[in-house]
Write a protein that holds these residues in place. Structure first.
Motif, PDB file in Angstrom:
ATOM      1  N   PRO A   1      11.320  45.007 -55.446  1.00 19.37           N
ATOM      2  CA  PRO A   1      11.323  44.326 -54.328  1.00 19.37           C
ATOM      3  C   PRO A   1      13.008  44.791 -53.461  1.00 19.37           C
ATOM      4  O   PRO A   1      13.038  44.920 -52.159  1.00 19.37           O
TER       5      PRO A   1
ATOM      6  N   ASN B   1      13.117  48.440 -50.950  1.00 20.08           N
ATOM      7  CA  ASN B   1      14.244  48.294 -49.916  1.00 20.08           C
ATOM      8  C   ASN B   1      15.409  49.108 -49.776  1.00 20.08           C
ATOM      9  O   ASN B   1      15.601  49.691 -49.005  1.00 20.08           O
TER      10      ASN B   1
ATOM     11  N   VAL C   1      16.491  37.484 -50.784  1.00 20.21           N
ATOM     12  CA  VAL C   1      15.778  37.497 -49.957  1.00 20.21           C
ATOM     13  C   VAL C   1      14.289  38.184 -49.952  1.00 20.21           C
ATOM     14  O   VAL C   1      13.215  37.605 -49.937  1.00 20.21           O
ATOM     15  N   PRO C   2      14.316  39.768 -50.333  1.00 20.63           N
ATOM     16  CA  PRO C   2      13.186  40.151 -50.500  1.00 20.63           C
ATOM     17  C   PRO C   2      12.649  39.931 -51.812  1.00 20.63           C
ATOM     18  O   PRO C   2      11.407  39.947 -52.173  1.00 20.63           O
TER      19      PRO C   2
ATOM     20  N   ARG D   1      12.189  36.625 -53.114  1.00 23.43           N
ATOM     21  CA  ARG D   1      11.475  35.273 -52.750  1.00 23.43           C
ATOM     22  C   ARG D   1      10.152  35.754 -51.825  1.00 23.43           C
ATOM     23  O   ARG D   1       9.153  35.418 -51.996  1.00 23.43           O
ATOM     24  N   SER D   2      10.450  36.885 -51.043  1.00 24.49           N
ATOM     25  CA  SER D   2       9.164  37.381 -50.181  1.00 24.49           C
ATOM     26  C   SER D   2       8.351  37.841 -50.868  1.00 24.49           C
ATOM     27  O   SER D   2       7.355  37.774 -50.916  1.00 24.49           O
ATOM     28  N   PHE D   3       8.574  38.865 -51.926  1.00 28.10           N
ATOM     29  CA  PHE D   3       7.647  39.469 -52.843  1.00 28.10           C
ATOM     30  C   PHE D   3       7.003  38.422 -53.613  1.00 28.10           C
ATOM     31  O   PHE D   3       5.695  38.557 -53.762  1.00 28.10           O
TER      32      PHE D   3
ATOM     33  N   ALA E   1       6.446  35.228 -52.881  1.00 24.45           N
ATOM     34  CA  ALA E   1       5.537  34.608 -51.899  1.00 24.45           C
ATOM     35  C   ALA E   1       4.023  35.446 -51.716  1.00 24.45           C
ATOM     36  O   ALA E   1       3.030  34.833 -51.745  1.00 24.45           O
ATOM     37  N   LYS E   2       4.559  36.760 -51.377  1.00 21.08           N
ATOM     38  CA  LYS E   2       3.256  37.538 -50.993  1.00 21.08           C
ATOM     39  C   LYS E   2       2.319  37.637 -52.181  1.00 21.08           C
ATOM     40  O   LYS E   2       1.234  37.852 -51.935  1.00 21.08           O
TER      41      LYS E   2
ATOM     42  N   GLN F   1      20.021  41.558 -40.937  1.00 21.99           N
ATOM     43  CA  GLN F   1      18.951  40.757 -41.764  1.00 21.99           C
ATOM     44  C   GLN F   1      18.404  41.765 -42.619  1.00 21.99           C
ATOM     45  O   GLN F   1      18.300  42.808 -42.403  1.00 21.99           O
TER      46      GLN F   1
ATOM     47  N   GLU G   1      11.937  42.315 -44.719  1.00 23.91           N
ATOM     48  CA  GLU G   1      10.929  41.905 -45.815  1.00 23.91           C
ATOM     49  C   GLU G   1      10.122  43.081 -46.462  1.00 23.91           C
ATOM     50  O   GLU G   1       9.956  44.015 -45.869  1.00 23.91           O
TER      51      GLU G   1
ATOM     52  N   ASP H   1       6.526  44.501 -48.132  1.00 27.16           N
ATOM     53  CA  ASP H   1       5.138  44.042 -47.458  1.00 27.16           C
ATOM     54  C   ASP H   1       4.288  44.850 -48.631  1.00 27.16           C
ATOM     55  O   ASP H   1       4.351  45.927 -49.104  1.00 27.16           O
TER      56      ASP H   1
END
Length: 323
Positions: free
Chosen positions: A85, A90, A129-130, A132-134, A136-137, A305, A308, A310
């Motif tokens: 991520p 990114n 940030v990425p 945690r997003s990774f 969670a998804k 920012q 995120e 995907d």
């Protein structure tokens, strides 16, 4: 368990040597105060190997890749899935432009020793940030991927706890913690800090809008032997799927198009010029090349920012996690 590319026999050898050095220190703890710099080098090499492994898996066999990634993480200091991520999905997409978690210009576009030395702490925070997003998804949409991520964290944490406990059991609390720190903890921190420093130096004051001048390169043969061609950074960004052992020809094709100020023979010479000579003669320091990363061509203000990730757009599957 044979590698896909013959050059990766050296990759495997380096990880074996990292392990042998740690075993030697646990067997003969008096070695630690003398060999910890070597441990730091091998931990850094394992970080570069983790990066390479996530771009080009070392083995054909998925289980072998999973095992190898977890093995590397012991020395590198973090589960290796995080490269996906933060780096693959990114950094390679934005390359120091707005949206990149690793931007060099978050608080200032000045190039100073203080900013370089503290970049690790700033970048670590924003790379979370990425990550945690990774996670969670993956938990929401891809169960096998999520379970593999959890396994990497559990394996990494329990292995380091076990190594610390083993050292304490063998040599007592004080001597054991010192041994564990010198053999694993300090080298792992050095690897993480240095990997991020390299990212900073390879992109600060470069032109992310350029086809060729988006990355700084160190093309010395010895450095690139020791760090698996990590210094040939523009070549890697232009062809991220190219195996590390094949980057030299790509670099040689690109080099005539890269501004000479972004190709350095010696990494140490570059550091000396930037952080010593430029203190007295600023003209020897780096200058922003081309259009600044916060100055997009459409004129809209750049956002600080982090974009995120995907899973769907990236086509991420459990097999993308190499461990």
């Amino acid at each position: 368990m044979h590698p896909r590319v013959t050059a990766d026999y050296r990759t495997i050898l380096w990880v074996v040597l990292s392990t042998a050095l740690a075993v030697a220190q646990y067997a003969f703890p008096s070695l630690s105060p003398y060999v910890w710099p070597i441990s730091c080098y091998f931990a850094l090499a394992c970080g570069v190997i983790a990066h390479n492994h996530n771009h080009c898996p070392t083995f054909e066999n998925a289980k072998a890749n999973h095992f190898f990634a977890n093995w590397i993480s012991i020395f590198y200091g973090y589960p290796t899935f995080a490269w996906i991520p933060t780096h693959n999905m990114n950094h390679h997409k934005y390359v120091n432009r707005a949206g990149d978690a690793t931007i060099t210009w978050r608080h200032s576009n000045r190039h100073t020793l203080f900013i370089a030395a503290t970049y690790f702490f700033v970048s670590s925070y924003w790379q979370s940030v990425p990550i945690r997003s990774f996670i969670a998804k993956a938990q929401e949409k891809n169960g096998p991927l999520y379970r593999r991520i959890v396994f990497q964290y559990v394996f990494f944490a329990t292995t380091h706890i076990a190594l610390a406990c083993l050292a304490i059991a063998l040599y007592g609390l004080k001597a054991g913690l010192f041994l564990y720190s010198m053999a694993f903890l300090l080298p792992a921190f050095f690897a993480l800090w240095t990997i991020m420093l390299f990212n900073y130096e390879q992109h600060v004051h470069t032109d992310p809008w350029s086809d060729f001048n988006h990355s700084r390169n160190w093309d010395g043969r010895l450095l690139n032997f020791l760090l698996f061609n990590n210094g040939l950074h523009a070549a890697h960004h232009e062809t991220p799927g190219t195996h590390w052992s094949k980057l030299r020809p790509v670099h040689e094709q690109l080099a005539p198009h890269i501004d000479p100020r972004l190709v350095h023979r010696s990494m140490w010479g570059y550091f000396f010029r930037q952080y010593v000579i430029a203190l007295f003669f600023p003209a020897f320091g780096t200058q922003q090349m081309g259009r600044a990363p916060f100055d997009p061509p459409d004129g809209r203000p750049a956002s600080l920012q982090t974009a995120e990730v995907d899973l769907g757009d990236a086509g991420v599957t459990a097999d993308m996690i190499r461990g």
